[in-house]
Design a protein around this motif. Structure first.
Motif, short mmCIF file in Angstrom:
data_model
loop_
_atom_site.label_atom_id
_atom_site.label_comp_id
_atom_site.label_asym_id
_atom_site.label_seq_id
_atom_site.Cartn_x
_atom_site.Cartn_y
_atom_site.Cartn_z
N ALA A 273 5.92 2.29 -5.69
CA ALA A 273 4.92 2.82 -5.38
C ALA A 273 4.20 4.60 -5.61
N LYS A 274 4.71 5.39 -5.23
CA LYS A 274 3.91 7.05 -5.35
C LYS A 274 3.27 6.79 -6.31
N SER A 275 3.17 6.71 -7.97
CA SER A 275 2.21 6.83 -8.96
C SER A 275 1.83 5.73 -9.74
N CYS B 76 16.58 -1.53 -6.13
CA CYS B 76 16.47 -0.85 -6.42
C CYS B 76 15.44 -0.36 -5.76
N ASP B 77 15.12 0.30 -4.82
CA ASP B 77 13.79 1.98 -4.81
C ASP B 77 14.05 2.57 -5.89
N GLU B 78 13.08 1.75 -6.22
CA GLU B 78 12.29 2.69 -7.19
C GLU B 78 10.44 3.75 -7.28
N VAL B 79 10.89 4.27 -6.19
CA VAL B 79 9.07 4.49 -4.99
C VAL B 79 8.79 5.75 -6.32
N GLN B 80 10.39 6.83 -5.95
CA GLN B 80 9.95 8.04 -6.80
C GLN B 80 10.03 8.21 -7.94
N CYS B 81 11.48 7.32 -8.76
CA CYS B 81 12.39 7.78 -9.91
C CYS B 81 11.55 6.87 -10.83
N CYS C 145 20.26 8.50 0.55
CA CYS C 145 18.59 8.16 0.58
C CYS C 145 17.83 8.53 1.35
N PHE C 146 16.64 8.13 1.00
CA PHE C 146 15.08 8.33 1.44
C PHE C 146 14.46 6.66 1.75
N HIS C 147 14.53 6.16 2.90
CA HIS C 147 13.36 4.99 2.11
C HIS C 147 11.87 5.00 3.34
N GLY C 148 11.56 5.72 3.25
CA GLY C 148 10.52 5.81 4.44
C GLY C 148 10.72 5.90 5.82
N ARG C 149 9.02 5.87 6.14
CA ARG C 149 9.02 5.90 7.87
C ARG C 149 8.68 5.63 8.34
N ASN D 110 0.77 -1.60 0.37
CA ASN D 110 0.09 -0.15 0.57
C ASN D 110 0.85 1.45 0.14
N SER D 111 2.29 1.29 0.53
CA SER D 111 2.86 2.29 -0.36
C SER D 111 4.03 2.06 -0.10
N GLY D 112 5.56 3.07 0.02
CA GLY D 112 6.28 2.77 -0.58
C GLY D 112 7.30 2.63 0.74
N ALA D 113 7.08 2.94 2.34
CA ALA D 113 7.16 2.08 2.55
C ALA D 113 7.23 0.96 2.98
N GLU D 114 5.96 0.10 2.87
CA GLU D 114 5.78 -1.18 2.85
C GLU D 114 6.23 -1.76 1.80
N ALA D 115 7.04 -1.21 0.35
CA ALA D 115 7.57 -2.03 -0.52
C ALA D 115 8.80 -2.01 -0.05
N ASN D 116 9.48 -0.93 0.44
CA ASN D 116 10.24 -1.48 0.95
C ASN D 116 10.77 -1.77 2.03
N GLU D 117 9.63 -2.02 2.58
CA GLU D 117 10.55 -3.12 3.77
C GLU D 117 9.77 -5.10 2.98
N GLY E 110 15.15 11.11 -4.80
CA GLY E 110 14.95 11.57 -4.45
C GLY E 110 14.97 12.77 -3.35
N GLU E 111 13.88 12.28 -2.83
CA GLU E 111 14.04 13.22 -1.08
C GLU E 111 15.24 13.82 -1.03
N GLY E 112 16.89 13.23 -1.32
CA GLY E 112 17.36 13.58 -1.32
C GLY E 112 18.41 14.45 -2.15
N LEU F 93 18.89 0.62 -2.24
CA LEU F 93 19.43 2.04 -3.63
C LEU F 93 18.25 2.84 -4.57
N GLU F 94 18.33 4.02 -4.63
CA GLU F 94 17.64 4.67 -4.98
C GLU F 94 18.72 5.13 -6.26
N CYS F 95 17.84 4.78 -7.44
CA CYS F 95 19.53 5.11 -8.46
C CYS F 95 19.46 6.59 -9.21
C1 LIG Z 1 8.79 8.73 -1.25
C2 LIG Z 1 9.20 7.54 -0.68
C3 LIG Z 1 8.75 6.28 -0.36
C4 LIG Z 1 8.13 6.18 1.32
O1 LIG Z 1 6.85 6.08 0.61
P1 LIG Z 1 5.49 6.54 1.35
O2 LIG Z 1 4.63 5.94 0.23
O3 LIG Z 1 5.55 7.63 1.68
O4 LIG Z 1 5.63 5.32 2.12
C5 LIG Z 1 10.27 5.08 0.19
N1 LIG Z 1 11.45 6.16 -0.77
C6 LIG Z 1 11.37 6.72 -1.94
C7 LIG Z 1 12.54 6.66 -2.95
C8 LIG Z 1 10.78 7.81 -1.84
O5 LIG Z 1 10.52 8.93 -2.71
#
Ligand SMILES: *Cc1c(COP(=O)(O)O)cnc(C)c1O
Length: 399
Positions: A253-255, A224-229, A139-143, A105-112, A196-198, A191-193
């Protein structure tokens, strides 16, 4: 600000946990790359809900898919087989070398899911007690607690410790540091290629290929964390494809569902052996409604070759912004990014520039007080990007 805005802000103070610092805008309507606030002012949206509304707000085709599915079936849980999940998986997997999907359901969960898969794959398939996840600075991988540990930024985990163990961070762009950090306990590199948040920081392709080579040499998984990219944002369907990587698993996740909460992990058939029935689950993941919407999103991205459009429009905008940098080097330090994921690092205080952009009708994000982060809908009309570049030049030139 207006009465309508003040009323909304006062109600929020009373009713919501104070976990967000908001922009001074209450948004009430969206269409394509346009937003309207509570006072009826119109904005060009260069943020897309933080890279979420990739196909634009209230996309008519996505709306139609949502409405049709809403009349058919919303949710029955993962106790049942659902064709909507399969259709989404078929389409998503057609874009990549991965063979298996897991929906959440979310990016953090996808990374988990990626982290849990890597650990369990090492223990159950490789029969090695490897559990450590290495991440990169910036990096940023979630909360969630796990992804906060992965992110390794103290400002974000302040007051939330202890965090789960088994995470280690190394400086990005330093292969020697990564090689030195890998031990028999290392399960994966995450890693994020393009970070994003960085602040929109693309990692060099030769560095990324070096990371993958190290992973293969040491028997470590690459995540690879493709949540944003991901999802076409950088001009390829997946950001890892620019460097020709073959990550064992990716998070999405995201889009993915253009604004409905939806996440996914895509894994190779080999890595996916880490999960078996009962090893990981989520109630909402892959629900019929979100899956049907996400399947329509992927269909449109592929049918209209939206990633190629993002590449073309992004390259044109980046050219314009770099020309602007050449004219105003004392105002712009660097323009970087890929496709429609662009960071404009200013050499001056970013806050007044960002505020003036909003006053002139352009919404973007300000990262670390100095980088304008642009993540517009991938369908944004090119003229809106042109008028943004003109407006930014006016503001920086003091006009
Ligand atoms: C936004 C983001 C997340 C976290 O996604 P959430 O849906 O807020 O949990 C993880 N990784 C990257 C690269 C993000 O941009």
């Amino acid at each position: 600000m207006s009465d309508a805005f003040d009323t909304i802000r006062a109600e929020e103070e009373r009713l919501l946990c104070r976990s967000y610092s908001r922009y001074p805008l209450a948004i009430v309507r969206g269409e394509g790359a346009r937003l309207w606030d509570a006072d009826g002012r119109e904005y060009v949206d260069l943020l897309a809900g933080i890279a979420v509304a990739g196909l634009g707000h209230c996309n008519p085709e996505v709306n139609a898919a949502l409405e049709a599915q809403a009349r058919k079936l919303w949710h029955v849980s993962n106790l049942f087989y659902q064709e909507e999940q399969l259709e989404l998986a078929r389409r998503l997997l057609s874009t990549t070398h991965h063979g298996k999907a897991f929906f959440c359901n979310s990016g953090a969960e996808a990374n988990e899911a990626c982290i849990k898969l890597a650990r369990r794959y090492m223990r159950k398939v490789q029969r090695r007690d490897a559990f450590e996840i290495i991440t990169l600075s910036g990096c940023f991988h979630g909360r969630t607690l796990g992804t906060l540990a992965a992110t390794g930024r103290e400002s974000l985990s302040d007051g939330f410790t202890p965090l789960p163990e088994g995470f280690r961070q190394v400086p990005a762009r330093d292969l020697d540091a990564l090689a030195a950090a890998m031990t028999p306990a290392t399960a994966a590199v995450l890693l994020e290629c393009v970070q994003g948040e960085g602040g929109i920081v693309p990692l060099p392709a030769d560095y990324l290929r070096g990371v993958e080579a190290l992973c293969r040499e040491r028997g470590v998984l690459l995540l690879c964390d493709e949540v944003q990219c991901g999802m076409g944002r950088t001009g390829r369907f997946w950001a890892f494809q620019h460097a020709g990587l073959t990550p064992d698993a990716i998070s999405v996740a995201k889009s993915l569902a253009n604004g409905l909460p939806m996440g996914a992990m895509l894994a190779t058939d080999e890595a996916a052996r880490g999960f078996e029935p009962g090893s990981h689950a989520t109630t909402f993941g892959g629900g019929a409604l979100t899956s049907a919407v996400a399947a329509k999103v992927v269909e449109i991205l592929l049918r209209d070759d939206i990633p190629a459009r993002a590449a073309r429009l992004g390259a044109a905008l980046m050219d314009r912004l770099r020309a602007l940098q050449a004219r105003l080097p004392e105002k712009i330090r660097e323009v970087r990014g890929a496709g429609l994921m662009i960071g404009v690092e200013l050499a001056v205080d970013g806050k007044p520039v960002w505020e003036e952009l909003i006053r002139r009708g352009f919404i973007c994000n300000l990262c670390h007080g100095m980088t304008l982060r642009l993540l517009p809908p991938l369908t944004i009309p090119e003229v809106d990007l042109d008028s943004f570049a003109v407006t930014l030049e006016d503001i920086l030139a003091g006009r």
